[in-house]
Write a protein that holds these residues in place. Structure first.
Motif, PDB file in Angstrom:
ATOM      1  N   HIS B  80     -63.839   5.152  79.426  1.00 38.92           N
ATOM      2  CA  HIS B  80     -64.302   3.758  79.457  1.00 38.92           C
ATOM      3  C   HIS B  80     -63.223   2.805  78.983  1.00 38.92           C
ATOM      4  N   GLN B  81     -62.052   3.360  78.630  1.00 37.08           N
ATOM      5  CA  GLN B  81     -61.002   2.487  78.110  1.00 37.08           C
ATOM      6  C   GLN B  81     -59.922   2.262  79.159  1.00 37.08           C
ATOM      7  N   ARG B  82     -59.092   1.241  78.877  1.00 44.19           N
ATOM      8  CA  ARG B  82     -58.010   0.968  79.822  1.00 44.19           C
ATOM      9  C   ARG B  82     -57.019   2.112  79.814  1.00 44.19           C
ATOM     10  N   ARG B  83     -56.552   2.497  80.994  1.00 43.59           N
ATOM     11  CA  ARG B  83     -55.622   3.595  81.168  1.00 43.59           C
ATOM     12  C   ARG B  83     -54.402   3.452  80.244  1.00 43.59           C
ATOM     13  N   ARG B  84     -53.892   2.235  80.175  1.00 42.65           N
ATOM     14  CA  ARG B  84     -52.667   2.002  79.422  1.00 42.65           C
ATOM     15  C   ARG B  84     -52.876   2.218  77.917  1.00 42.65           C
ATOM     16  N   ASP B  85     -54.060   1.829  77.429  1.00 39.73           N
ATOM     17  CA  ASP B  85     -54.335   2.019  75.998  1.00 39.73           C
ATOM     18  C   ASP B  85     -54.411   3.499  75.653  1.00 39.73           C
TER      19      ASP B  85
END
Lengths: 341, 337
Positions: B80-85
């Motif tokens: 559910h989080q941004r790929r980059r994070d």
């Protein structure tokens, strides 16, 4: 198994050298490699990448790269000189009397021919009999290498088989012409460990049954320890140590062999948290004129004498030699280590 | 106890084949994996090819979406989080550094790439960080402007490790990081990984097929068979005294370098099963010499034995050993592999 009372060895290699011409000069990938192989014996040729273990062994059957020049004082298979053999006669020996097994069964099998065709092809190409005889032998060998329903397997294509089964097919192909010698280049490296043990046991069984000799090219001392009678350790194209496999592994006499064995984490040791031993430095360039011991730039015992030619072969026990001026001292040390454990 | 990484009943299924008139088959690469990884530990994952090791690695890295189940990192669902994070905190090291590194970039560019992607740094900051990282992974500064093809396998793997560390991640997923290397180089890389772990308090998920490497580096080991964990426990317990029949077979197939080693006879019954049509009950039962009647029909749950968890009916108490079913299964029609 080494036989003690034979007239002459199956294979005699004396001072085999391989040079490859490159734009910036000659690269010596093999230097004065000598060994003998008796009928039925298993010899492991072990070394790291770039040690020349494949190129110098494949050169025995004329499978060296095109740009390579192979020289030897003697290269005899049952007394026949392999170096001066005309191409067509070499082809008769290769596949017929000496078979080769490569690392990756997917690339050594033809994807558009059935397993059966590939087995039969070898037999017919060497003119050993009729198609019916070839088929009979193919089915017998597939069963012999542990494949059920051999007749049905004959009609399958390589992609329908698992990696282990493919390697069994490759072994069956190698056996089609009853060879006296099999050269296996990392035959189990591409396989799972569970399959590796099966393939090695199979090779050993076939070897005992058909009295074949085996040259096993490998980088894995686990494989050497479990299957080889004798071992030849190569470094930078030259033999640094040779002898009975169990003796060499138990008490190496060359600093390279001993260093290499010490790098391997062992299941038996409780060495977690301890750093592993390493060999500092890198393999030297093999271009230009090489002299002295090529391991000297990585060796803790190196001294000026190590740079001069020739480094003598030191006999270190029955059938053993190490090409190192400190061989006796190292052997004493590794023996003491073993005694201390 | 909650870990740095929590995997809850993770399933990843792939549809295979299928066409106009045929339904695709379902490959259950991961079939209900639950696992916790504690901060600072090294957890190894072992199993044969095709068992789902690499799919699990990809799911942890957030590049393989789960069919169901969850992967939580620091308590938060990573998908559910941004790929980059996620990429900043969980980084991979792959088997073959040759194919993992762009041959047209220099060493410094390769290591700087994750920072450039992040975009929040000045060129000066990036330069300084890259120099620090090169020192950390043992790459001499003079190699900074070389291309990876000019370097040795060990140096290339150091670049890959440096690049993985440059965003200061907490978790590194190492997928066979030393399998393509010679043993003398393998030892250097394993030592480097151990040093970095101590220095930076890293956590490793370590995938390997080499049990002696696994034993050397891991705190705990998970054994996977056809998408399920069959045994999970401390490395010493699991490798010295394996509980699951499959772990025992894996262990006995390992060729040690002991000079008096004999070739093991670890013959399974039957081949590796078709993963699109796995056996019912315990997936391992057709190859298992200890299989009971119950193994054919019921999936064994995980049972605690000592410090390990093992999923096998020899320990669940649902079957009684020694019944005549064992005999029947021994003569079953299977291929030797």
């Amino acid at each position: 198994m080494p036989t003690t009372t034979q007239k002459r060895p199956l294979l005699e290699v004396r001072n085999l050298s391989t040079r490859i011409g490159a734009s910036h000069g000659t690269i010596t990938v093999g230097r004065d490699i000598s060994y003998e192989l008796n009928p039925g014996e298993t010899l492991a040729i072990v070394g790291e990448s770039g040690s020349g273990k494949s190129v110098n062994t494949m050169a025995l059957v004329g499978l060296q790269p095109k740009r390579a020049t192979v020289t030897a004082d003697k290269l005899a298979f049952e007394g026949r000189d392999l170096l001066t053999l005309p191409r067509d006669q070499m082809r008769t020996i290769r596949g017929n009397e000496i078979s080769v097994i490569f690392q990756d069964p997917m690339t050594s099998l033809n994807p558009v021919l059935t397993v059966g065709e590939q087995l039969i092809e070898v037999y017919l190409a060497h003119g050993l009999g009729t198609r019916a005889e070839a088929e009979e032998r193919a089915i017998y060998l597939l069963e012999r290498v542990g494949m059920r329903n051999a007749a049905a397997r004959m009609r399958q294509y390589p992609h329908q088989l698992s990696g282990g089964l493919r390697q069994r097919v490759v072994i069956a192909i190698a056996m089609m012409c009853k060879p006296k010698l099999i050269i296996a280049d990392e035959p189990t490296t591409a396989l799972d460990v569970t399959v590796q043990a099966l393939i090695l046991s199979l090779l050993r069984e076939l070897q005992d049954e058909f009295k074949m000799a085996l040259i096993l090219i490998t980088h894995d001392f686990g494989v050497v320890a479990s299957i080889a009678d004798r071992v030849l350790v190569l470094y930078a194209g030259g033999v640094v140590e040779s002898g009975p496999a169990k003796d060499v592994i138990a008490n190496p006499a060359h600093p390279y062999t001993s260093g290499l064995l010490n790098c391997i984490p062992r299941m038996e040791d409780d060495d977690r948290g301890q750093p592993l031993n390493t060999i500092p430095g890198m393999v030297p360039s093999l271009a230009g004129n090489l002299h002295g011991c090529l391991f000297r730039n990585r060796c803790a015992l190196a001294e000026p004498a190590c740079a001069s030619d020739p480094i003598p072969e030191v006999a270190v026990g029955a059938g053993r030699m190490a090409r190192c001026i400190h061989a006796d001292a190292i052997l004493a040390e590794t023996r003491a280590q073993e005694g201390g454990q | 106890m909650s870990g740095l990484l929590e995997i809850r009943n993770l399933r990843v299924h792939f549809p295979i084949g299928g066409g106009l008139f045929s339904k695709p088959k379902l490959l259950r690469a991961l079939n209900g994996i639950s696992l916790d990884v504690q901060e600072g530990e090294v957890l190894s994952i072992v199993g044969e090819s095709g068992c789902g090791k690499s799919t699990l690695a990809n799911a942890i890295l957030g590049i393989q979406k789960p069919t169901s189940g969850k992967v939580l990192f620091e308590g938060k669902e990573i998908h559910h989080q941004r790929r980059r994070d996620i990429a900043e905190r969980i980084q991979p090291i792959f088997q073959d550094p040759q194919s993992a590194l762009n041959p047209r970039k220099t060493v410094k560019d390769l290591i700087a790439m994750p920072l450039r992607v992040r975009g929040a740094h000045s060129a000066k900051e990036i330069g300084r960080t890259v120099d620090e990282i090169m020192e950390l992974v043992g790459l001499p500064q003079r190699l900074g402007h070389s291309y990876p093809t000019a370097l040795s396998g060990g140096q290339r793997q150091r670049i890959a490790i440096g690049r993985a560390l440059v965003t200061r991640p907490k978790l590194i997923v190492c997928d066979e990081p030393t399998s393509a290397l010679d043993v003398s180089i393998q030892a250097q890389i394993l030592n480097l990984l151990a040093d970095l772990r101590a220095e930076l308090n890293l956590t490793y998920v370590f995938i390997s097929h080499d049990l002696s490497v696994v034993r050397h580096i891991s705190d705990r080991v998970a054994v996977i068979y056809l998408g399920r964990i069959v045994e999970l426990g401390p490395a010493d317990d699991l490798l010295d005294d394996p509980l699951h029949p499959y772990t025992r077979k894996l262990r006995s197939a390992h060729l040690s370098t002991a000079p008096h080693q004999e070739l093991p006879k670890p013959v399974f019954k039957g081949g590796f099963p078709d993963p699109t049509n796995p056996p019912l009950g315990c997936h391992f039962h057709p190859r298992c010499f200890d299989a009971l009647e119950v193994c054919e029909t019921h999936v064994p749950g995980s049972v605690r034995r000592g410090r390990s968890d093992v999923a096998c009916h020899l320990y669940t108490g649902l079957g009684t050993p020694g019944d005549d079913m064992t005999e029947i299964r021994r003569t079953g029609s299977t291929e030797e592999e």
